[in-house]
Design an enzyme around this catalytic site. Structure first.
Site, PDB file in Angstrom:
ATOM      1  N   GLU A 130     -17.789 -27.471  61.261  1.00 18.31           N
ATOM      2  CA  GLU A 130     -18.131 -28.410  60.288  1.00 18.31           C
ATOM      3  C   GLU A 130     -17.483 -29.769  60.872  1.00 18.31           C
ATOM      4  O   GLU A 130     -16.802 -30.504  60.064  1.00 18.31           O
ATOM      5  CB  GLU A 130     -17.885 -28.279  58.865  1.00 18.31           C
ATOM      6  CG  GLU A 130     -18.726 -27.034  58.149  1.00 18.31           C
ATOM      7  CD  GLU A 130     -18.531 -26.926  56.752  1.00 18.31           C
ATOM      8  OE1 GLU A 130     -19.632 -26.671  56.184  1.00 18.31           O
ATOM      9  OE2 GLU A 130     -17.502 -27.155  56.179  1.00 18.31           O
ATOM     10  N   CYS A 150     -20.277 -28.811  47.980  1.00 18.41           N
ATOM     11  CA  CYS A 150     -19.430 -29.999  47.787  1.00 18.41           C
ATOM     12  C   CYS A 150     -20.211 -31.418  47.805  1.00 18.41           C
ATOM     13  O   CYS A 150     -19.848 -32.537  47.195  1.00 18.41           O
ATOM     14  CB  CYS A 150     -18.344 -30.111  48.966  1.00 18.41           C
ATOM     15  SG  CYS A 150     -19.197 -29.652  50.618  1.00 18.41           S
TER      16      CYS A 150
END
Lengths: 658, 658
Positions: free
Chosen positions: B321, B405
Site C-alpha cells: 500500500e 479507513c
C-alpha cells in the site's frame, strides 16, 4: 453405504483409541507406488532435468540457504556457536529442511559425496540447535521461547513437518539416523503438549500432518499416525489461537472453517490446502476413514470443475495466494504458485492410490508437465513463484525469493519423479506416467523387471518391456490418459473443440492386445514371460481447447494442447508480440520437433491473423502470418516478453500500448 | 546556517526538557489557516459535495459502523454491557473515531441535532469501554490485556490518535468535554508508560503524533507536544518491538529505517508516511525544529519529483500500500489509496504554513480535486479505496470495505474543506483555494470580511470581495497556481507540451492591480476599504501533459488537464471503450460545460483515431472519431467500464480482448 461408513468409523475410533493400527480391514489403498529409489530414469525428457536439479538447482539452493541468506547461520546462532540475532522470516528454517529433502532424493538417485557431506554438515548444525526438550525453531529460540506454541500462524508446525520430511528422506537415502532422531525428539515434544486431553492445536500452515504419517511409516510408531489424525480432527471447531496478524482473515484461509471431513469446497491458501488434503489422504490410507476419502473426492471435484487452470495450476489470487470464487481464473493475474502445483502432484497421487482411478493421474500429469515444471528454468537456477497464463512481458524468472518455498519444492519434486511412474499391489502392476525408465516389482514369488522406452511427451509411442524372472500371470494396468480419449481434463471445466475420435492402439509383441478398460486403465491380463513387449500408441494431435462459458477470462478464446503439454505463444517466436494474435475457429496446425530450440521441443505452427502497426504508429492492419507456439513450461527462458496461452478467436476489443 | 540550526536545536532541547514551550523565537510558521468554522462555503462545486457528505456519506458511515459491522458493538461488549467477543479487525475502533470526527465537522458546518445525538450516544459507549487506567482499545480489552502495548504493529497508538482527533473535533464543534476527557485520560496513560526514561515506543502506524499536537493545542498542556516530539525521535533507532507478522517487512515499511530528521526519501506505506510527515511538520511548527522542516522538504522533493501521480495520488504498489522504486507509477495497477491523497492534503497544508510557499498548495489542490475526490462517488455512498489511472472495467466503487479507513477519511476531509481556503497572520491574508465562500479575519484592530465568488474549477474568474470594517492597509496574497503559469506540478515529473504563455490578470475594482510576486503568490499591498473587489482571471485552456521519460508507464502518452482538473477518457462516453484511442501530437480540443452530465462538468472533446473492430471480429481498422474526456474525479459513476488518463500518441503494440 451409510452403514458401511459408520462401521469403518467405529473401527477407526477403536483402533485409534487403543493405540494400535492394523490392516485387518480391506485397506482403502488399491495399490502402492513403487518408490523412486527402485526406479532408474533414463528418459530423454526428464533425465536432463533431474541431472540439472542435481548439479545446478541444488547448488543454487545451497548457495542461497547457506551463503546469500542467513538461514544456516540462524541455526548456528540458535546453537550458541555464533553470535548474532535471528535474521529473515520466521518460516525460513523450512527452506533448509526442504533443500535437505531434495538433496536426499538426488543423492539416492545418483550418489554425490560432496552433497552428502554438505547435508551432514547442515544436520550437525540443526541437531545442535535443538533444545533439550526436543523443541527446534531458530526464530523462537532467538526471539523468546516464552512465545513458542502460542500463535498458530507462526509456522512452528510447518517447519517441524518439513524437518520430518527431510529426516525421513535422508534416512532412506543414507541410513543415517542423526536427523531422524532429532525429528523423533521434536515429534515427541509436540506429542507431549498437544493431543486429546492436552492442548488444542490447529496447524497454521498444514504440513505436519502428512509428515507425521511419513514418520509413522518410518518408525512404525502409531502415536505419530494418531497425532496426524488428531490434527486433522482439530480443524473447523474454532480451536485456533494466536494468529496475531491474520485475525482478520477468514478462517477459510487456512481451511479452518469446517471440519476436514465436512469440507465441500476448496478455500483459502492453495499450498496449505494441498498439504492438508495430502495429509488427510495419507491418514485415511491407514485409518480407512471413508469420511476423509469422500470429503477429498468432493473437494477434488470442486477443484477440477471450478478452480483449476488448464496448466493444472491452482490458486488464482495473489491476495491470499489461493482461491477466490469459483471460475475466477484470470490469466495474466493468475497466481498459480509453483508450490501449489507441486502440492497437486502430491495430493493427486494419494487420491489415485486410494481410489484406483486414473483421472487423478491425469491431473497429476497436467500439473507436473505444465504448472509445476514451469516453475523451474531450463538452466535450473531461475524460478517462477507464480505461473501466469498470459504476460505483457513483466514476468521474469528469478534466482531466489524472500519467501523461498518454491525453489527447493520444485527441486524435491523433480528429484523424486520416480515416485509417480509405477505402482503395484500383490496381483498387478500399474504404469501411470510415460517416462523412459526401469524398475522391478515382486508379484507373488516372481520378480518382474519393467522397462519403458519412449520419447514422450513429444511422441505417443511407448514400449513397455516386461521381463519376469519366470512366467507369471498378473494384470498390467496401463493408464490411458483422458486427453488421449477426448477429455483434456476430468470434469467439465475445459473441453476439446472439433475433436474427432483417435485410435489408441495397444499391442503385445506386435499383436493387438486384448484388454479391458477400468478406472481409466487398459488392463492386460496375461501370463508374462521374458521379452514380452507391450506397445502403446497415443494420438499426438494438436487439439484446440475451450473453457466452460462461466470462465469469463477464457471467453471467446482457445488454447492448444498436444499430448500432456499445454502450449503458449511467446513474443520471441512471433515478431516480439503475442497478444495481437487471433486464432480463428478454422485454424489448422502442423507440429515439428526442433532439437535446438529450448533444449529440444515440439513446436506448433499455424497461419493466423495478426494485428500489425503501421510504420507511423497511427494505424493498424490485420495480416495473416505464421505463428509458432511452444510448450508452456518452456516460456520465459529467453528473457521477459509477451506470452499467451488462451488466444482469442474473434476480436472483441483492442488495447493500445498495454 | 548550520549554526542557526544548532542554536534552534539547543533552544528546542531546553524548551522541551524544561517542559515549557514558548514562541520567544520567530515562529517557523508564516501564517495560520483560518479554520473551517470561520468559513462559510456556498460554492457551486463544493457545497453540493459537502451537503452530500452531511446527508448521505455520514449516514453510510453510521450504517456500516453501527449496524452492518460490529464496530460499535465491540465497545458495548468491552464495556461489559453486552455479551460477545471482539469481531472484526484490531484497528476497527479507529473507524468509529474517524466517523465521529467527520460528524463533528459536519455539524459545525450545519447543525444537525440527530447527528449530534448519535455522536453523544457513541461517545457514551466509548467512554464506558475505557479502563480505569485510561487504556481504551476494544480488541485488547476483549482478547487479553496482558498483550497490550507489546506489539507495535497492533495499532493501539493509531486508534488512540484517531480518538484524540475525534475528541478535539467534537469539543470544538459542541463544547462538550466528555470525549475530550476520555482522550486526556488515554493520553496520560500512554504518557505514564512511554517517554524518556520509560519504555520505548515506535508507532506502528503513525497518527498519534499529529493527534497529540492537536491535543496540546486544545489543552495547552505541553506534555502532549513533548510526547509527540519524543515519538518522532524514537524512529529509526531499532527500538521497534513486537511486529509479529510484519517482522519480515523492511523497517522502511513503517518509516522506521532512519531517524525522521535524516529522512531523504519516502518509503513504505503511503498513509503511514503522510501522517508521520504531517505530525513532524506540526511538531516543528511549535518547536521550531529546522531538522524536521528540512527533512520534510527533502522528502517532499522526492515525492513530487519521483513518486507522485498526475492526480496527486501516491503509493503505487498494492503490495505494501505504498512506494516501490522511484518512477514506478503504473496506471492500471496504481494503488493511490484515497487515504494517502487525504494525507497529501494534510501534509501539504502544513508545509505551506511552515514555508509560505504556494507550491505546496499546488500539490494540495491537485490531490484534493483529483486523487482524493475520486474516492467519493457523486452519490456520496460509494467509495474507491484505490484510485487507478486506467481501467479495463474491473474497478467498481463499493459501499464499504473490510479495512474501512477511506470512507470516513474522505468524509472528514470534505466536511472540513473550509480549513484549506484561507490563511492569515497579523499583517496579511492568504487566498489559497478558489472556492465560493465567506470568511472574516482580524488584521490589527480591523475585521476584514472576505468573500469569494467563482465558478471554479470550471471557470478561471474569481472575484474576491474585501470588506474591512474600516480602511485598513495590509497585504492580500492570492495564490497563482503553478498550472496557470506553465508548470502542471512542482518539480520535473510532468510538464506541459506545446505550452504557450497565457495571460493571468488581476484587477482591483476593475483596474489592473499592481502586485508583486513572491513564493507563488500575487501580493497586493493596498489600503483596503469596504466594497473593494479583486478579480483574478486564470487561463482555463486544455493543456496536454507529458511525463518525464523515466516514467515508463506514461512513455509515449499524454494526459489532459484543464484548470486544476486532470481528465480521463471513459468508455461510457466513447462507444464503450477507452483503451483503443490515440491522441496524436496535433490534436486540438474544445471544452464545454454540460450541466446534466455527472452533476455538471466541463467536458473536453477532440477528433482522434480510434481502433475499430470489424463486424466479423476478424480484423481492425483505424477511423477518426469524436472523443469525449471527463474530469478524472467523476469517472466510474455510471458503472464499471474502461478508463484511461494517459492516452498514447502513437501505437507501439496492440492487445486483443484485454
Amino acid at each position: 453405504m451409510k452403514n458401511k461408513i459408520y462401521y469403518r468409523l467405529i473401527i477407526s475410533v477403536i483402533l485409534l483409541s487403543s493405540g494400535h493400527f492394523s490392516y485387518a480391514q480391506v485397506p482403502l489403498r488399491q495399490f502402492e507406488p513403487i518408490g523412486f529409489a527402485q526406479v532408474q530414469i533414463d528418459d530423454s525428457f526428464w533425465k536432463p532435468k533431474i541431472d540439472k536439479v542435481a548439479t545446478v538447482t541444488l547448488q543454487a539452493c545451497i548457495n542461497y540457504t547457506e551463503y546469500k541468506t542467513p538461514r544456516i547461520r540462524n541455526f548456528e546462532i540458535a546453537a550458541g556457536k555464533r553470535k548474532g540475532k535471528f535474521e529473515g522470516i520466521f518460516y525460513d528454517d523450512s527452506d533448509v529442511y526442504k533443500a535437505l529433502e531434495a538433496i536426499s532424493y538426488s543423492i539416492k538417485n545418483h550418489h554425490d559425496s560432496l552433497l552428502e557431506q554438505k547435508a551432514d554438515e547442515w544436520i550437525d548444525k540443526i541437531a545442535a540447535a535443538q533444545l533439550k526438550d526436543g523443541y527446534i525453531n531458530t526464530y523462537f529460540t532467538l526471539n523468546g521461547l516464552d512465545k513458542r506454541w502460542t500463535d498458530m500462524s507462526m509456522h512452528e508446525d510447518y517447519n517441524g513437518g518439513h524437518l520430518i520430511e527431510a529426516a525421513v528422506a535422508y534416512y532412506n537415502a543414507t541410513g543415517k539416523r542423526k536427523l531422524l532422531d532429532v525429528t523423533i525428539r521434536f515429534a515427541d515434544h509436540f506429542d507431549s503438549l498437544f493431543g486429546p486431553g492436552k492442548r488444542h492445536w490447529v496447524t497454521g500452515h498444514e504440513e505436519l500432518e502428512l509428515a507425521l504419517v511419513k514418520l509413522y511409516k518410518t518408525t512404525n510408531d502409531s502415536r505419530y499416525l494418531k497425532l496426524a489424525n488428531w490434527l486433522l480432527e482439530e480443524r473447523g471447531h474454532g480451536y485456533a489461537y494466536g494468529y496475531t496478524w491474520t485475525d482478520w482473515k477468514d478462517t477459510a484461509y487456512a481451511q479452518d472453517k469446517t471440519p476436514v471431513r465436512d469440507t465441500k469446497e476448496i478455500t483459502g491458501h492453495a499450498v496449505r490446502a494441498m498439504y492438508l488434503y495430502t495429509g488427510a489422504a495419507d491418514v485415511a490410507s491407514f485409518t480407512n476413514d471413508d469420511g476423509y476419502v469422500n470429503a477429498m473426492k468432493t473437494v477434488w471435484d470442486d477443484v477440477v470443475n471450478r478452480n483449476m487452470y488448464l496448466t493444472g495450476g491452482i490458486g488464482s489470487s495473489g491476495n491470499n495466494e489461493g482461491f477466490s470464487v469459483d471460475y475466477d481464473l484470470p490469466n495474466e493475474q493468475a497466481y498459480c504458485e509453483t508450490c501449489a502445483s507441486v502440492g497437486m502432484v502430491l495430493w493427486n497421487q494419494r487420491m489415485n492410490l486410494l481410489t484406483g482411478e486414473s483421472k487423478y493421474i491425469d491431473v497429476l500429469e497436467r500439473s507436473l508437465y505444465n504448472g509445476a515444471l514451469d516453475g523451474l528454468s531450463l538452466s535450473g537456477d531461475h524460478f517462477f513463484y507464480g505461473n501466469p497464463l498470459a504476460s505483457t512481458g513483466k514476468n521474469a524468472r528469478r534466482e531466489w525469493f524472500g519467501t523461498a518455498c518454491c525453489p527447493a519444492n520444485i527441486a524435491r519434486l523433480v528429484a523424486s519423479l520416480g515416485n509417480y511412474i509405477y505402482a503395484k499391489n500383490d496381483t498387478a502392476i500399474w504404469v501411470n506416467l510415460f517416462v523412459g525408465s526401469k524398475t522391478s516389482a515382486k508379484i507373488g514369488r516372481s520378480t518382474i523387471n519393467v522397462e519403458q522406452q519412449t520419447n514422450y511427451p513429444w511422441d505417443g509411442n511407448i514400449k513397455i518391456h516386461m521381463d519376469p524372472d519366470k512366467k507369471t500371470k498378473f494384470a498390467l494396468h496401463v493408464r490411458i490418459p483422458g486427453w488421449a480419449s477426448g477429455k483434456p481434463v476430468p470434469g467439465d471445466l475445459y473441453h476439446f473443440i472439433n475433436y474427432s475420435d483417435k485410435k489408441i492402439s495397444l499391442y503385445i509383441n506386435g499383436k493387438e492386445a486384448p484388454y479391458t478398460n477400468d478406472k481409466g486403465y487398459a488392463i492386460i491380463n496375461h501370463e508374462w514371460k521374458k521379452g514380452d513387449i507391450v506397445e502403446l500408441n497415443l494420438p499426438m494431435d494438436v487439439e484446440k481447447i475451450a473453457a466452460k462459458e462461466t470462465v469469463t477470462a477464457d471467453s471467446g478464446r482457445i488454447a492448444l494442447q498436444r499430448g500432456p503439454l499445454v502450449y503458449c505463444v511467446e513474443g520471441v517466436d512471433n515478431n516480439g508480440h503475442a497478444l495481437n494474435i487471433l486464432l480463428p475457429d478454422n485454424a489448422t496446425f502442423t507440429s515439428s520437433f526442433e532439437k535446438d530450440l529450448l533444449n529440444g521441443v515440439t513446436v506448433i505452427k499455424t497461419e493466423a491473423p495478426v494485428i500489425t502497426v503501421s510504420n507511423d504508429g497511427l494505424s493498424v492492419t490485420t495480416t495473416n502470418k505464421t505463428i509458432t507456439a511452444i510448450p508452456y513450461y518452456a516460456w520465459c527462458n529467453r528473457g521477459s516478453n509477451d506470452m499467451e496461452v488462451w488466444l482469442p478467436t474473434k476480436i472483441k476489443n483492442v488495447r493500445l500500448n498495454y
